[in-house]
Design a protein around this motif. Sequence first.
Motif, PDB file in Angstrom:
ATOM      1  N   ARG A 157       0.811  -1.212   0.000  1.00 25.82           N
ATOM      2  CA  ARG A 157       0.000   0.000   0.000  1.00 25.82           C
ATOM      3  C   ARG A 157       0.847   1.265   0.000  1.00 25.82           C
ATOM      4  O   ARG A 157       0.345   2.343  -0.266  1.00 25.82           O
ATOM      5  CB  ARG A 157      -0.908  -0.001   1.243  1.00 25.82           C
ATOM      6  N   THR A 158       2.126   1.149   0.344  1.00 25.19           N
ATOM      7  CA  THR A 158       2.955   2.335   0.505  1.00 25.19           C
ATOM      8  C   THR A 158       4.075   2.441  -0.516  1.00 25.19           C
ATOM      9  O   THR A 158       4.781   3.426  -0.553  1.00 25.19           O
ATOM     10  CB  THR A 158       3.571   2.358   1.914  1.00 25.19           C
ATOM     11  N   LEU A 159       4.281   1.406  -1.338  1.00 26.65           N
ATOM     12  CA  LEU A 159       5.374   1.438  -2.304  1.00 26.65           C
ATOM     13  C   LEU A 159       5.074   2.394  -3.453  1.00 26.65           C
ATOM     14  O   LEU A 159       3.933   2.512  -3.898  1.00 26.65           O
ATOM     15  CB  LEU A 159       5.613   0.032  -2.870  1.00 26.65           C
ATOM     16  N   PRO A 160       6.093   3.077  -3.963  1.00 30.22           N
ATOM     17  CA  PRO A 160       5.882   3.984  -5.096  1.00 30.22           C
ATOM     18  C   PRO A 160       5.656   3.212  -6.388  1.00 30.22           C
ATOM     19  O   PRO A 160       5.917   2.010  -6.465  1.00 30.22           O
ATOM     20  CB  PRO A 160       7.203   4.770  -5.142  1.00 30.22           C
ATOM     21  N   LYS A 161       5.175   3.873  -7.391  1.00 25.83           N
ATOM     22  CA  LYS A 161       4.948   3.257  -8.687  1.00 25.83           C
ATOM     23  C   LYS A 161       6.263   2.728  -9.253  1.00 25.83           C
ATOM     24  O   LYS A 161       7.290   3.392  -9.187  1.00 25.83           O
ATOM     25  CB  LYS A 161       4.349   4.287  -9.654  1.00 25.83           C
ATOM     26  N   GLY A 162       6.234   1.496  -9.783  1.00 29.17           N
ATOM     27  CA  GLY A 162       7.436   0.895 -10.348  1.00 29.17           C
ATOM     28  C   GLY A 162       8.215   0.049  -9.372  1.00 29.17           C
ATOM     29  O   GLY A 162       9.234  -0.543  -9.727  1.00 29.17           O
ATOM     30  N   VAL A 163       7.759  -0.037  -8.114  1.00 30.26           N
ATOM     31  CA  VAL A 163       8.412  -0.866  -7.095  1.00 30.26           C
ATOM     32  C   VAL A 163       7.356  -1.792  -6.503  1.00 30.26           C
ATOM     33  O   VAL A 163       6.387  -1.322  -5.906  1.00 30.26           O
ATOM     34  CB  VAL A 163       9.040  -0.003  -5.981  1.00 30.26           C
ATOM     35  N   ASP A 164       7.526  -3.113  -6.701  1.00 31.27           N
ATOM     36  CA  ASP A 164       6.557  -4.050  -6.141  1.00 31.27           C
ATOM     37  C   ASP A 164       7.183  -4.832  -4.994  1.00 31.27           C
ATOM     38  O   ASP A 164       8.403  -4.986  -4.901  1.00 31.27           O
ATOM     39  CB  ASP A 164       6.020  -5.009  -7.209  1.00 31.27           C
ATOM     40  N   ALA A 165       6.327  -5.337  -4.092  1.00 30.20           N
ATOM     41  CA  ALA A 165       6.789  -5.949  -2.850  1.00 30.20           C
ATOM     42  C   ALA A 165       7.625  -7.201  -3.082  1.00 30.20           C
ATOM     43  O   ALA A 165       8.628  -7.424  -2.405  1.00 30.20           O
ATOM     44  CB  ALA A 165       5.589  -6.274  -1.953  1.00 30.20           C
ATOM     45  N   VAL A 166       7.221  -8.044  -4.042  1.00 30.14           N
ATOM     46  CA  VAL A 166       7.934  -9.305  -4.278  1.00 30.14           C
ATOM     47  C   VAL A 166       9.354  -9.044  -4.773  1.00 30.14           C
ATOM     48  O   VAL A 166      10.324  -9.619  -4.268  1.00 30.14           O
ATOM     49  CB  VAL A 166       7.163 -10.181  -5.285  1.00 30.14           C
ATOM     50  N   SER A 167       9.489  -8.165  -5.761  1.00 30.27           N
ATOM     51  CA  SER A 167      10.818  -7.845  -6.291  1.00 30.27           C
ATOM     52  C   SER A 167      11.678  -7.165  -5.236  1.00 30.27           C
ATOM     53  O   SER A 167      12.884  -7.411  -5.145  1.00 30.27           O
ATOM     54  CB  SER A 167      10.696  -6.937  -7.517  1.00 30.27           C
ATOM     55  N   LEU A 168      11.056  -6.347  -4.411  1.00 34.39           N
ATOM     56  CA  LEU A 168      11.804  -5.655  -3.360  1.00 34.39           C
ATOM     57  C   LEU A 168      12.370  -6.653  -2.358  1.00 34.39           C
ATOM     58  O   LEU A 168      13.525  -6.541  -1.937  1.00 34.39           O
ATOM     59  CB  LEU A 168      10.902  -4.648  -2.655  1.00 34.39           C
ATOM     60  N   GLU A 169      11.578  -7.673  -1.987  1.00 32.48           N
ATOM     61  CA  GLU A 169      12.071  -8.681  -1.060  1.00 32.48           C
ATOM     62  C   GLU A 169      13.194  -9.498  -1.682  1.00 32.48           C
ATOM     63  O   GLU A 169      14.134  -9.907  -0.999  1.00 32.48           O
ATOM     64  CB  GLU A 169      10.927  -9.600  -0.612  1.00 32.48           C
TER      65      GLU A 169
END
Length: 233
Positions: A157-169
Amino acid sequence: MAPESRIYRVLIVEDDFRIAQINAAMVERHARFQVVGSCRSGAEALAWLETQSHDVDLALLDVYLPDVEGLSLLWEVRRICRHLDIVMVTAAKEVDTVEEALRAGVFDFLIKPVQVTRMQAMLERFLQRRAMGRQREIDQRQLDEALAASVPEDRARTLPKGVDAVSLETILQALSLATTPLSASEMAERTGTSRSTARRYLEYLVGTGQVGVAAAYGEVGRPQRLYKLRTPV
């Protein structure tokens, strides 16, 4: 060693050595925890605890092991090691499994793939619980805070556009396993992403304060940004 600086010892029970390495790296990102053992089966875990049960404070226990039926290992570990806090780390999402594990007195229940922030929140809550145990008296507010689950806010809910939770982890886990700072190109190779994607995620983590950056000079003399996780204190 003073209680506030004590290092807590962790046993990992996981049949997939890659997941075991990732979980160990996430645990040891915290300065107050050290992984002292890793077992790949129920029999190995019980044999380890038979001789070294007093050398461990916390166990990360997988549900699905090749030689274990259901939660039988959890109940056996609970029977022989009453002092040990247990965290279930599993892909299982069945309500019955969760309920039985909670009845066995597990400290926490983590669903794979475990997020770095969720692991760190669990470790912090463990420290709070142990600190509570050193007090002679406790009031309702302190007890409520100690028992409350420390689940981080939904990152999606807080990630900016172009950043998704799965890729970030994925990026965070690769950083946690790295023994030296990584460039964007090295991160791209390790995660199977493009260099521009790797850099975008790394720069996002720099902005949030989770990652530090330093400059190095390559063969052609151009400065190169190197990224490394900041160690929790």
